[in-house]
Scaffold this motif. Structure first.
Motif, PDB file in Angstrom:
ATOM      1  N   ARG A  83      -6.573  -1.614   0.461  1.00  0.00           N
ATOM      2  CA  ARG A  83      -5.585  -2.256   1.323  1.00  0.00           C
ATOM      3  C   ARG A  83      -5.565  -1.561   2.682  1.00  0.00           C
ATOM      4  NH1 ARG A  83      -1.749  -5.209  -1.421  1.00  0.00           N
ATOM      5  NH2 ARG A  83      -0.224  -4.733   0.181  1.00  0.00           N
ATOM      6  N   ASN A  85      -3.089  -0.384   4.474  1.00  0.00           N
ATOM      7  CA  ASN A  85      -2.270   0.830   4.501  1.00  0.00           C
ATOM      8  C   ASN A  85      -2.980   1.994   3.819  1.00  0.00           C
ATOM      9  OD1 ASN A  85      -0.221  -0.417   5.881  1.00  0.00           O
ATOM     10  ND2 ASN A  85       1.037  -0.813   4.075  1.00  0.00           N
ATOM     11  N   THR A  86      -3.692   1.685   2.735  1.00  0.00           N
ATOM     12  CA  THR A  86      -4.429   2.729   2.023  1.00  0.00           C
ATOM     13  C   THR A  86      -5.533   3.279   2.898  1.00  0.00           C
ATOM     14  OG1 THR A  86      -3.974   1.668  -0.111  1.00  0.00           O
ATOM     15  CG2 THR A  86      -5.793   3.251  -0.034  1.00  0.00           C
ATOM     16  N   GLN A 200      12.097   0.864  -8.368  1.00  0.00           N
ATOM     17  CA  GLN A 200      10.785   0.745  -7.735  1.00  0.00           C
ATOM     18  C   GLN A 200      10.638   1.740  -6.583  1.00  0.00           C
ATOM     19  OE1 GLN A 200       8.480  -1.233  -9.204  1.00  0.00           O
ATOM     20  NE2 GLN A 200      10.133  -1.591 -10.688  1.00  0.00           N
ATOM     21  N   SER A 203       8.016   1.637  -1.076  1.00  0.00           N
ATOM     22  CA  SER A 203       7.082   0.646  -0.527  1.00  0.00           C
ATOM     23  C   SER A 203       7.338  -0.747  -1.070  1.00  0.00           C
ATOM     24  CB  SER A 203       5.639   1.056  -0.831  1.00  0.00           C
ATOM     25  OG  SER A 203       5.445   1.198  -2.237  1.00  0.00           O
ATOM     26  N   ASP A 204       7.969  -0.849  -2.250  1.00  0.00           N
ATOM     27  CA  ASP A 204       8.252  -2.150  -2.851  1.00  0.00           C
ATOM     28  C   ASP A 204       9.695  -2.584  -2.669  1.00  0.00           C
ATOM     29  OD1 ASP A 204       5.629  -2.457  -3.815  1.00  0.00           O
ATOM     30  OD2 ASP A 204       6.065  -1.218  -5.561  1.00  0.00           O
ATOM     31  N   THR A 221       6.082  -7.603  -6.634  1.00  0.00           N
ATOM     32  CA  THR A 221       4.742  -7.104  -6.879  1.00  0.00           C
ATOM     33  C   THR A 221       4.768  -5.599  -6.702  1.00  0.00           C
ATOM     34  OG1 THR A 221       4.130  -7.452  -4.557  1.00  0.00           O
ATOM     35  CG2 THR A 221       3.582  -9.206  -6.113  1.00  0.00           C
ATOM     36  N   THR A 223       3.007  -2.451  -5.549  1.00  0.00           N
ATOM     37  CA  THR A 223       1.912  -2.122  -4.648  1.00  0.00           C
ATOM     38  C   THR A 223       0.929  -1.139  -5.266  1.00  0.00           C
ATOM     39  OG1 THR A 223       3.415  -2.455  -2.785  1.00  0.00           O
ATOM     40  CG2 THR A 223       1.358  -1.300  -2.328  1.00  0.00           C
ATOM     41  N   LYS A 224       1.458  -0.090  -5.905  1.00  0.00           N
ATOM     42  CA  LYS A 224       0.594   0.956  -6.471  1.00  0.00           C
ATOM     43  C   LYS A 224      -0.285   0.426  -7.598  1.00  0.00           C
ATOM     44  CE  LYS A 224       1.631   4.845  -4.272  1.00  0.00           C
ATOM     45  NZ  LYS A 224       0.633   5.739  -3.660  1.00  0.00           N
ATOM     46  N   ARG A 226      -1.894  -2.400  -7.403  1.00  0.00           N
ATOM     47  CA  ARG A 226      -2.698  -3.424  -6.739  1.00  0.00           C
ATOM     48  C   ARG A 226      -2.015  -4.789  -6.795  1.00  0.00           C
ATOM     49  NH1 ARG A 226      -7.455  -1.279  -5.338  1.00  0.00           N
ATOM     50  NH2 ARG A 226      -8.342  -3.301  -4.836  1.00  0.00           N
ATOM     51  N   ASP A 227      -0.741  -4.779  -6.400  1.00  0.00           N
ATOM     52  CA  ASP A 227       0.061  -5.998  -6.300  1.00  0.00           C
ATOM     53  C   ASP A 227       0.239  -6.716  -7.632  1.00  0.00           C
ATOM     54  OD1 ASP A 227       0.478  -5.595  -3.618  1.00  0.00           O
ATOM     55  OD2 ASP A 227      -1.236  -6.814  -2.996  1.00  0.00           O
TER      56      ASP A 227
END
Length: 351
Positions: A83, A85-86, A200, A203-204, A221, A223-224, A226-227
Motif C-alpha cells: 500500500r 502508506n506502507t 481497532q 488507522s482504522d 476493513t 488495514t493491517k 490487507r483490508d
C-alpha cells in the motif's frame, strides 16, 4: 525507480493490479493495457512496448546496499503490491539503511555489522523504526541470495529491539474520565468511545463514517490484515452514543474544527496536547493504542473467553491473551473460573 506517466494500480482483495493508459482520466484517454505483476519481466517488457521506452528494466549493479535497494524496488513483486502508506514508511527505513550501510557490499555483511546498525536505533530511542529497518534488511538479504550474491541471510539471526515489554495496557478509570470529560476536545471524546467500542487501531478508527453502521454493529476493513472485511458488534449503549453524534453530510465520525478528518500524526499531537493540560493529566503515559487493550479487558470482565474476543475484534488469539493479562491475573487472584468475569460490584474496575 519512478514509473512513467500513465501507469496506475488498482487494489482488489489485497492484491495490486497494474495498468498503463495514455491521458488517463481524460475524454480522449487511450486504451488501458494490463502490465502484469509489478517488477516481473512481463511487467517491464509490456511497459516498454506500450510506452516505447526501450528495453526492459536493466538490473543495476548490486555490489552496494544502495544498488541492491534500487534493484529490489524495481524488480521485487512484493514492493509493487504494498500500500502507498506502507511504501512511504518503508522509504523512510530504506533511507536509514542507505545512510549507514549504503556503500557496504551486501555479500560481506555480517551479524556484527547488523548489530552495529541496530544499535543506532536503540541509542536514538526509535526501536519501532529499527525493527522495520531490520525487517527490510532481511528482505534485502533474501533478495541478494536470489541474485546469487551470497549464500546466507545473517539478518535472520538478529533479534528485534524491544519496543514495549508490557504492550498496550487498559486505560485507568481516571484516564477514561479525563478523555470523556466535557473539557476534552470533541475529537478525543469520540475517538475514545469508538475505539473502546470496537477495539481497532488508530488507522482504522479515524477514517470511520456513519455509512459503516450495520444493524447492531459496524462494518469495517482492517488495514493491517490487507483490508480484510470485518464486522464489529456494538453494545446498545455504544450504538446509541455513536448514533447521537452530529455528522456533516458525507463526513467522518472524527473531524477537526473545520470538519476535516484527522491524519494520524495530527490526532496523536492533539492527544499529547490535551494530556499536558490539567484536565487531561490522567492521560499521561497512555496512547490511543491502549484503547485496544481496554476493549479486550472490558470483554474479559464481561466473561468472554479469549477465542470469542478474538472473533469480535478481529485480533489474533495471542494478542488478545497479551492484552488481557492485565485482567486475567486479577481474575485468577480472585478465584474466578477461567472464562468468567468479575461480579457486578467489580464491573468496570480495570485500574
Amino acid at each position: 525507480m519512478s514509473l512513467p506517466k500513465g501507469v496506475s494500480s488498482v487494489r482488489s482483495k489485497g492484491k495490486a493490479y497494474w495498468y498503463h493508459q495514455d491521458r488517463r482520466g481524460r475524454p480522449d484517454a487511450g486504451p488501458r493495457t494490463a502490465l502484469g505483476e509489478y517488477g516481473t519481466p512481463e511487467f517491464w517488457d509490456t511497459l516498454a512496448k506500450v510506452t516505447g521506452a526501450g528495453p526492459a528494466n536493466p538490473a543495476p549493479r548490486a555490489n552496494t546496499f544502495s544498488h541492491l535497494i534500487k534493484h529490489y524496488k524495481a524488480n521485487c513483486p512484493k514492493w509493487g503490491a504494498y500500500r502507498e502508506n506502507t511504501r512511504r514508511c518503508y522509504e523512510t527505513a530504506f533511507a536509514h539503511i542507505e545512510e549507514v550501510m549504503g556503500g557496504l557490499d551486501p555479500a560481506a555483511i555480517t551479524i556484527y555489522d547488523l548489530l552495529v546498525f541496530q544499535s543506532a536505533f536503540k541509542a536514538a530511542e526509535t526501536p519501532t523504526m529499527g525493527n522495520i529497518a531490520l525487517s527490510l534488511v532481511r528482505s534485502l538479504m533474501q533478495w541478494a541470495i536470489k541474485q546469487g550474491l551470497r549464500m546466507d541471510n545473517p539478518a535472520r539471526d538478529v533479534e528485534q529491539l524491544d519496543t514495549n515489554p508490557a504492550g498496550a495496557r487498559p486505560l485507568s478509570e481516571a484516564a477514561w474520565r479525563a478523555i470523556t470529560s466535557p473539557d476534552a476536545p470533541e475529537a478525543l471524546r469520540r475517538y475514545a468511545v469508538l475505539a473502546r467500542a470496537i477495539g481497532q487501531r488508530i488507522s482504522d478508527v479515524l477514517p470511520m463514517a456513519p455509512g459503516q453502521r450495520d444493524e447492531e454493529g459496524i462494518q469495517l476493513t482492517i488495514t493491517k490484515l490487507r483490508d480484510q472485511e470485518h464486522w464489529c458488534p456494538l453494545r446498545p449503549e455504544e450504538a446509541e452514543e455513536i448514533d447521537s453524534w452530529v455528522i456533516e453530510p458525507c463526513g467522518k465520525y472524527i473531524t477537526d474544527g473545520l470538519g476535516m478528518p484527522y491524519a494520524q500524526s495530527a490526532f496523536r499531537r492533539l492527544w499529547r496536547q490535551y494530556e499536558e493540560t490539567e484536565a487531561g493529566a490522567a492521560l499521561r503515559g497512555f496512547t490511543p493504542h491502549d484503547l485496544r487493550a481496554t476493549k479486550v479487558c472490558d470483554e474479559r470482565i464481561r466473561g468472554r473467553p479469549h477465542q470469542r474476543i478474538a472473533a469480535m475484534v478481529g485480533m489474533s488469539l495471542a494478542m488478545v491473551m497479551k492484552y488481557s493479562k492485565h485482567i486475567d491475573q486479577r481474575l485468577a487472584a480472585r478465584g474466578a473460573p477461567l472464562g468468567q468475569g468479575w461480579d457486578a460490584s467489580q464491573k468496570g474496575k480495570i485500574e
